[in-house]
Design a protein around this motif. Structure first.
Motif, short mmCIF file in Angstrom:
data_model
loop_
_atom_site.label_atom_id
_atom_site.label_comp_id
_atom_site.label_asym_id
_atom_site.label_seq_id
_atom_site.Cartn_x
_atom_site.Cartn_y
_atom_site.Cartn_z
N UNK A 239 17.05 7.87 1.84
CA UNK A 239 17.03 9.33 1.91
C UNK A 239 18.18 9.83 2.75
N UNK A 240 18.32 11.14 2.81
CA UNK A 240 19.32 11.76 3.64
C UNK A 240 19.07 13.24 3.66
N UNK A 241 18.09 13.64 2.90
CA UNK A 241 17.64 15.01 2.85
C UNK A 241 16.24 15.01 2.27
N UNK A 242 15.45 15.98 2.62
CA UNK A 242 14.07 15.99 2.17
C UNK A 242 13.52 17.41 2.25
N UNK A 243 12.49 17.67 1.47
CA UNK A 243 11.88 18.98 1.45
C UNK A 243 10.88 19.11 2.59
N UNK B 59 8.41 15.70 9.65
CA UNK B 59 8.89 14.36 9.33
C UNK B 59 9.40 13.73 10.62
N UNK B 60 9.08 12.45 10.83
CA UNK B 60 9.56 11.72 11.99
C UNK B 60 10.78 10.90 11.59
N UNK B 61 11.86 11.06 12.32
CA UNK B 61 13.10 10.33 12.05
C UNK B 61 13.41 9.43 13.25
N UNK C 298 11.87 17.49 19.42
CA UNK C 298 11.27 18.19 18.28
C UNK C 298 12.26 19.25 17.79
N UNK C 299 12.63 19.14 16.53
CA UNK C 299 13.51 20.13 15.90
C UNK C 299 12.66 20.96 14.94
#
Length: 210
Positions: A15-19, A26-28, A202-203
Motif C-alpha cells: 500500500x501507499x495510500x488508503x481510504x 489506521x496504524x502505520x 496521532x495524525x
C-alpha cells in the motif's frame, strides 16, 4: 471521499495510500530514522490497479505515490524520526505547499515540551480569491503565494533562499494568524518545528472543532 498517503518506504510495499472514512483509523509502523511526508487527498477515484486521480493531493495518478509528492495545494505533515539511541523526533504541519484539508499531529506521551502541530481550521472557507482552487464551483484547495505567484521572492528561492531576505508574505501572515501551529512559509522554523521523544503520534484529518 478522502484518501491518506504516506511515502512507500519498502520496494515491495503493498500500500501507499488508503481510504479513511469518518471516524476510521489506521496504524502505520515506520522504521527508525524514517523521514517523510503524510497528506490527505480528496475526490479520489482509483481502479483495481491503483491508478486514477484526486481533486487535491494527487500524486501522478497513483494510489501508492512511489516517492512522488502530492500535487499542491496540499496540507502536509512532515517528520524526521530518531532511533532508540537518539530518540528525538522532529515534526511539523506545513502550509508551504498550500492547503487542502485541516490536519493535526500530536504526540502520545513524550513529556514536557512535546507540542501539537496543526492547522485545524478549514482555510478553504477564507481563502483569498487569487489563491482559490475550485472543482465544480466549490473551493477544494488554497494555493500558497509561491504556487500562485511563481516568483523567487514568494518561493524563497534564488537571492531569497535564506531567512534574512525571505520574509512572510501577506498571505503567509494571514495563514499564520489562523493556524499559528503550522509552517506558513519556508523559514517559519522558530514557531512551527516541533521536537519530541514520544514513541507514538496521532495524525488526525479534519479534526472536530475545538
Amino acid at each position: 471521499m478522502a484518501w491518506t498517503t504516506w511515502k512507500c518506504w519498502e520496494s515491495n510495499a503493498k500500500d501507499g495510500g488508503f481510504h479513511l472514512g469518518s471516524g476510521e483509523e489506521v496504524v502505520i509502523d515506520v522504521p527508525q530514522k524514517w523521514s517523510g511526508r503524510i497528506w490527505g487527498r480528496q475526490g479520489c477515484s482509483f481502479d483495481q490497479n491503483g491508478k486514477g486521480s484526486c481533486d487535491t493531493g494527487d500524486c501522478s495518478g497513483l494510489l501508492c505515490c512511489q516517492g512522488t509528492g502530492g500535487t499542491p495545494p496540499a496540507t502536509v505533515v512532515e517528520m524526521t524520526l530518531g532511533s532508540s539511541s537518539s530518540p528525538l523526533h522532529y515534526y511539523d504541519v506545513s502550509l508551504v505547499d498550500g492547503f487542502n484539508l485541516p490536519v493535526s499531529m500530536h504526540p502520545v506521551g513524550g513529556g514536557i515540551g512535546c507540542s501539537m502541530a496543526s492547522c485545524e481550521v478549514d482555510l478553504n472557507v477564507c481563502c483569498p480569491s487569487a489563491l482559490e482552487v475550485k472543482k465544480d464551483g466549490r473551493v477544494v484547495g488554497c494555493k500558497s503565494a509561491c504556487l500562485a505567484m511563481q516568483s523567487a521572492k514568494n518561493c524563497c528561492t534564488g537571492e531569497y533562499a535564506n531567512p534574512r531576505t525571505c520574509k512572510p508574505t501577506l498571505f503567509a501572515n494571514l495563514f499564520k494568524a489562523i493556524c499559528p501551529k503550522a509552517y506558513s512559509y519556508a523559514f517559519d522554523d522558530s514557531s512551527s518545528l516541533n521536537r519530541c521523544r514520544a514513541s507514538r503520534y496521532v495524525i488526525t484529518f479534519c479534526p472536530p472543532p475545538f
